[in-house]
Write a protein that holds these residues in place. Structure first.
Motif, mmCIF file in Angstrom:
data_model
loop_
_atom_site.group_PDB
_atom_site.id
_atom_site.type_symbol
_atom_site.label_atom_id
_atom_site.label_comp_id
_atom_site.label_asym_id
_atom_site.label_seq_id
_atom_site.Cartn_x
_atom_site.Cartn_y
_atom_site.Cartn_z
ATOM 1 N N LEU A 195 43.310 28.407 49.352
ATOM 2 C CA LEU A 195 42.855 27.065 49.751
ATOM 3 C C LEU A 195 43.674 26.564 50.933
ATOM 4 N N PHE A 196 44.987 26.806 50.877
ATOM 5 C CA PHE A 196 45.866 26.392 51.979
ATOM 6 C C PHE A 196 45.440 27.042 53.291
ATOM 7 N N TYR A 201 46.405 22.538 54.116
ATOM 8 C CA TYR A 201 47.135 21.819 53.065
ATOM 9 C C TYR A 201 46.567 22.339 51.745
ATOM 10 N N ILE A 202 47.242 22.039 50.640
ATOM 11 C CA ILE A 202 46.737 22.495 49.343
ATOM 12 C C ILE A 202 46.069 21.309 48.649
ATOM 13 N N PRO A 203 44.734 21.354 48.478
ATOM 14 C CA PRO A 203 44.039 20.199 47.900
ATOM 15 C C PRO A 203 44.448 19.950 46.451
ATOM 16 N N ASP A 356 58.184 21.063 50.988
ATOM 17 C CA ASP A 356 58.274 21.735 49.678
ATOM 18 C C ASP A 356 57.214 22.771 49.368
ATOM 19 N N GLU A 357 56.011 22.585 49.887
ATOM 20 C CA GLU A 357 54.994 23.607 49.703
ATOM 21 C C GLU A 357 54.366 23.801 51.074
ATOM 22 N N PRO A 358 53.704 24.925 51.317
ATOM 23 C CA PRO A 358 53.152 25.148 52.650
ATOM 24 C C PRO A 358 52.263 23.971 53.068
ATOM 25 N N PHE A 359 52.524 23.436 54.256
ATOM 26 C CA PHE A 359 51.751 22.305 54.780
ATOM 27 C C PHE A 359 51.743 22.446 56.292
ATOM 28 N N ALA A 360 50.557 22.649 56.887
ATOM 29 C CA ALA A 360 50.520 23.089 58.282
ATOM 30 C C ALA A 360 49.666 22.223 59.200
#
Length: 667
Positions: A195-196, A201-203, A356-360
């Motif tokens: 999803l990312f 971003y992770i929904p 903290d979590e993948p966010f691009a």
């Protein structure tokens, strides 16, 4: 009146109740230390060893620094214990209402936390939440029911994460505190990673860790530790209901009357968010949304409002000159900072620990820079987020429907052929062709990123339904399950049809407000601002404005082929039109060129095929092809590659964090 809530919260429930009070306190304290940037001025813990519950808290003083405002806080009757991050903007009115009906305790201080607790005792949790205008992440322990409630504001301005690590339930404003808990070791969720790669971003409700989730905006998530590990989530405000009610009640309205109503609502939403005893500022990009917020603040302020703008030397990315015109016209105290590629690249190493979590979303970089700039002079800053989603600002709202109207009738196989033909030269070649023609065309007609746009249109033309168009337009990798080894892309609000909204443009605006806004834009602003201990407030996301906007006919939003008609009309009362009537521009950075130049050695290392194969998460052939095509100019894959690079960098950061923690435990 005092408030003090730029904060971070965390905590745990140990179902086995096997830990002593001091062990629980120590855990809560070490978890809270990881989010000290959210609240560097004060900390607090609270434990109930018999229930295995521990709360940890950090706060940044915005006001009421007396012990009366300290958190965790106990309600007057002793039934509730609370920690919370955010603001209840209308707490003074609620306090007055409680005093009037005799529901007020003898107040200990002036904090909105105390008012919140009194409201919950008086009206019950759901009814009290309905009355609050604000942004919040709340953890509330109910002693009599032995139940924990996690509550997130209506739109999701403030974050809240949770999940089970064995028999222990963990929660926090960020994912960082979980890493400080010794039993936290979940696998990376490959489905969430797919999803990312599609979205950058992770929904929600997914996170990068299996078994951990984001609390859904507008809901109360309840945990009854004695009854097992089940989590129960129910809404106290439903965006779906707002939309359904709004669309059902749409009537034609008088232009002038609607502009006046919108003006008054905006002024009130902004005014409520100006209550603060610390210096207050506002981000000014020069676009419509932030200019409206600045105009409304300046109207209600006795001294010049402090405005902050970031400028870029690269043409096509710079709005600073427009911002300074607006600032001069409104008479603000304006600060602008031009940043170099080196300044922006200096932020890149901070990305994994900020998010903290993948966010691009690459505008994370200018957002961090403008937050750091503002923090030098203020502690609270208002922001113009939400205008596009509510009032029809994104280009895709008018282009998608137009494209579909023109090509939807053409048989799908023919459309696919045409699209493939359009993409043969590659987007970089198209761009060069347009640049060459650009020498002979007036600048207002020149196409920014023409090559990219042709690629977008080509991909859209292949779609078989309008919903597929939307999904393609917002996708960075169109087949992420091929890229992420061993993954299946889960069903989300984005790939499930929202059939209850018939109109395609309404459906896009609905999905953006439900997903892109909370999971991308608001995450970006929260972490970038909190990363420098700055509180960001979002007046355009006042729920009363959202309810108002969804009851408006389309022509109040999109008119004559451009969006945000209503906001433009309101703004024109304060700022001359020529200062803001121009094509929309994103808040981005020139990552495409940077990847070919200054960032290339960094990217080469992270994208090395042997490295990717060794890690075992991504299909190295697909990545290598995209990287090769990008470098040779055959295509512009900046967004797809940025997603991969951010994930790779996050993976490395996580490995280093883990080994540092193991090292600390062993010693």
């Amino acid at each position: 009146m005092a408030r003090h809530h730029m904060c971070g919260l965390t905590g745990l429930i140990d179902r086995s109740c096997s830990k002593t009070a001091s062990q629980l306190r120590e855990l809560a304290d070490s978890m809270a230390r990881t989010i000290a940037h959210r609240g560097p001025d004060d900390s607090g813990t609270w434990v109930s060893a018999e229930d295995g519950v521990a709360f940890g808290f950090r706060r940044l003083a915005i006001l009421d620094l007396t012990p009366a405002g300290h958190q965790p806080m106990t309600s007057a009757s002793g039934r509730y214990e609370v920690i919370y991050n955010g603001e209840i903007y209308n707490f003074a009115a609620i306090r007055a209402e409680l005093e009037e009906i005799g529901g007020a305790p003898s107040w200990r201080g002036h904090s909105d936390t105390e008012v919140m607790l009194a409201g919950i005792e008086q009206w019950g949790l759901r009814e009290a939440l309905r009355r609050f205008i604000g942004m919040f992440g709340i953890a509330l322990w109910d002693r009599s029911e032995r139940t924990l409630h996690l509550i997130r504001d209506r739109v999701g301005v403030k974050p809240l994460y949770c999940g089970w690590a064995g028999e222990t339930f963990l929660f926090g404003s960020e994912l960082k505190p979980f890493l400080a808990y010794p039993g936290f070791d979940p696998p990376i969720d490959r489905d969430a990673l797919a999803l990312f790669m599609r979205h950058n971003y992770i929904p929600a409700p997914f996170t990068i860790y299996k078994g951990f989730r984001k609390v859904t905006p507008g809901t109360i998530l309840t945990v009854r530790p004695r009854a097992g590990q089940e989590l129960h989530e129910e809404p106290f405000w439903s965006f779906d209901e707002v939309v359904t009610r709004g669309l059902a009640g749409v009537r034609d309205r008088d232009d002038e009357e609607t502009v006046c109503e919108c003006d008054a609502l905006l002024r009130d939403a902004v005014g409520l968010r100006m209550v603060s005893d610390v210096p207050l500022g506002v981000f000014l990009s020069g676009g419509i949304d932030s200019s409206v917020v600045v105009a409304m603040m300046q109207q209600q302020s006795s001294r010049p409002v402090k405005t902050f703008t970031i400028g870029f030397h690269e043409e096509g990315y710079n709005e600073a000159q427009h911002a300074s015109m607006v600032a001069r016209h409104l008479g603000t105290d304006h600060t602008e900072l031009y940043v170099s590629p080196q300044d922006a690249m200096g932020v890149i190493p901070k990305i994994p620990s900020l998010y903290d979590e993948p966010f691009a979303d690459s505008s994370q970089i200018p957002t961090y820079l403008v937050s750091a700039l503002a923090r030098q002079k203020v502690t609270v800053s208002l922001s113009g987020d939400g205008g596009d989603e509510l009032f029809g600002g994104y280009n895709r709202y008018f282009y998608s429907q137009e494209i579909w109207n023109k090509v939807g009738w053409v048989p799908a196989p023919l459309r696919r052929l045409a699209a493939a033909g359009a993409m043969l030269p590659g987007s970089a070649r198209w761009q060069r062709a347009f640049d060459a023609m650009g020498r002979f065309t007036p600048s207002r007609l020149r196409l920014q990123n023409a090559g990219d746009r042709i690629a977008k249109v080509a991909s859209v033309v292949q779609s078989s339904t309008p919903d597929e168009i939307y999904l393609r337009l917002i996708s960075h990798w169109s087949e992420p399950a091929d890229l992420v080894l061993g993954s299946t892309e889960p069903v989300t609000r984005l790939n499930r049809q929202s059939s209850h909204i018939r109109d395609f443009t309404d459906r896009m605006m609905y999905l953006d407000l439900l997903t892109y806004l909370p999971d991308d834009i608001l995450v970006k602003v929260d972490r970038a601002s909190m990363g420098v201990s700055l509180e960001a407030r979002e007046p355009l996301l006042d729920h009363r404005l959202i309810e108002f906007a969804w009851g408006l006919p389309r022509r109040m939003k999109i008119r004559n082929g451009s969006g945000k008609w209503l906001l433009r009309e309101v703004l024109s009362r304060y700022v001359p039109r020529q200062m803001f009537e121009r094509p929309k521009m994103g808040f981005g950075i020139p990552i495409d060129t940077w990847l070919r130049t200054g960032l290339r050695p960094w990217a080469d290392e992270l994208l090395a095929p042997r490295r990717l194969q060794g890690e075992g998460f991504l299909n190295s052939d697909l990545v290598s092809t995209a990287w090769h095509n990008h470098l040779s100019g055959k295509g512009n894959h900046q967004y797809a590659l940025w997603n991969v690079l951010v994930f790779q960098q996050w993976l490395e950061h996580q490995r280093m964090e883990r080994s540092a923690m193991l090292h600390a435990v062993e010693n």
